[in-house]
Design a protein around this motif. Structure first.
Motif, mmCIF file in Angstrom:
data_model
loop_
_atom_site.group_PDB
_atom_site.id
_atom_site.type_symbol
_atom_site.label_atom_id
_atom_site.label_comp_id
_atom_site.label_asym_id
_atom_site.label_seq_id
_atom_site.Cartn_x
_atom_site.Cartn_y
_atom_site.Cartn_z
ATOM 1 N N VAL A 49 10.812 -0.866 -4.485
ATOM 2 C CA VAL A 49 9.787 -0.106 -3.080
ATOM 3 C C VAL A 49 10.200 -1.031 -2.146
ATOM 4 C CG1 VAL A 49 7.440 -0.221 -3.202
ATOM 5 C CG2 VAL A 49 8.030 0.033 -4.958
ATOM 6 N N THR B 161 0.196 1.380 -5.219
ATOM 7 C CA THR B 161 1.608 1.676 -4.056
ATOM 8 C C THR B 161 1.833 3.608 -4.951
ATOM 9 O OG1 THR B 161 1.983 -0.112 -4.390
ATOM 10 C CG2 THR B 161 3.605 1.513 -4.190
ATOM 11 N N ARG C 204 8.082 -2.160 1.530
ATOM 12 C CA ARG C 204 6.591 -2.012 2.215
ATOM 13 C C ARG C 204 6.964 -2.740 3.060
ATOM 14 N NH1 ARG C 204 4.573 -6.842 2.701
ATOM 15 N NH2 ARG C 204 3.359 -7.545 0.162
ATOM 16 N N PHE D 95 4.935 1.761 3.649
ATOM 17 C CA PHE D 95 6.160 1.888 2.768
ATOM 18 C C PHE D 95 7.045 2.260 3.540
ATOM 19 C CE2 PHE D 95 2.313 1.709 0.342
ATOM 20 C CZ PHE D 95 2.291 0.701 -0.571
#
Length: 264
Positions: free
Chosen positions: A85, A254, A87, A71
């Protein structure tokens, strides 16, 4: 799915299938499903039940694929707090991918251009007692480039297409570029896609190995939004019959990863 001129209708059957959700939550979920492309049903398995679950479902670890996830965020998780997010993922013996994800999102409020952009999709993730809708833009990345970025030999932005970078810049905090982000990881993963006896669709098992020795085993299956409640009922019945505790505390992969790496 039942709808009316005033919006989705919550039925008694839906309440029975998802008893942990209020009528208001079910109505919200139905609205999100109408604007989504897919649904992923997930459940995490308590550590004390992992071995028995693997045996009951006929999981063979020798068929699993090795993956590695990193990440990208700041040490204080500024990006995650802004609902973004980022990643990238390496996959054994083939190309991996990169993702820019917005979470949560309301599909009705997404711009039409973004909604129909190549590589962009909207998915509802549903766990026992909760759900979240996210939009993500995904792109394939060759493993050699992934390896070099993970090792700090190449800048982070190299992993992302111009469309992913534009999506990031639109939603990330001002002044926080991709190359300002720290690599949080890697986290090693075993992924197994299998067809358990007596269950009419594939299941996916992912075992995440965190650097502190912690582990999360997640079972999941995907379906079309219109089939979400039927597949949920079918999956609950099957997992309960095979000893999976659906009332156990749930963990998200996550969130656990980001919490571990925050500040390190």
């Amino acid at each position: 799915m039942v709808t009316s001129t005033t919006g989705p209708v919550v039925t008694a059957e839906m309440e029975e299938i998802a008893p942990a959700l209020t009528r208001e939550q079910l109505a919200e979920l139905l609205t999100l499903l109408e604007g989504s492309d897919s649904v992923e049903l997930k459940v995490t398995v308590p550590s004390t039940e992992r071995r028995s679950t693997a045996e009951h479902l006929g999981m063979d670890v020798m068929d699993a694929e090795i993956r590695q996830v990193v990440f990208f965020d700041t040490p204080d998780l500024r990006l995650n707090k802004a609902g973004v997010v980022v990643r990238a993922r390496r996959i054994q013996h083939r190309a991996g991918d990169s993702v820019v994800k917005l979470r949560p999102v309301d599909p009705a409020h997404l711009a039409g251009k973004l909604r129909h952009a190549a590589g962009f999709g909207v998915e509802v993730d549903a766990l026992p007692g909760g759900f979240v809708c996210s939009g993500r833009m995904k792109a394939k990345v060759e493993d050699d480039l992934l390896r070099k970025v993970f090792a700090g030999e190449k800048p982070v932005h190299k992993l992302f297409t111009k469309h992913q970078r534009a999506l990031y810049e639109e939603h990330a905090p001002d002044g926080l570029g991709l190359d300002d982000l720290a690599a949080l990881g890697p986290i090693n993963i075993l992924k197994l896609k299998f067809e358990p006896e007596g269950y009419p669709r594939p299941l996916v098992a992912e075992l995440w190995f965190y650097p502190d020795g912690g582990e999360i085993l997640e079972l999941s299956t995907k379906c079309a939004p219109g089939d979400a409640f039927a597949v949920t009922a079918e999956t609950k019945e099957y997992l309960l019959a095979h000893g999976v505790d659906l009332d156990a505390p749930q963990q998200t992969k996550t969130r656990t990863a980001l919490a571990y790496f925050a500040g390190r």
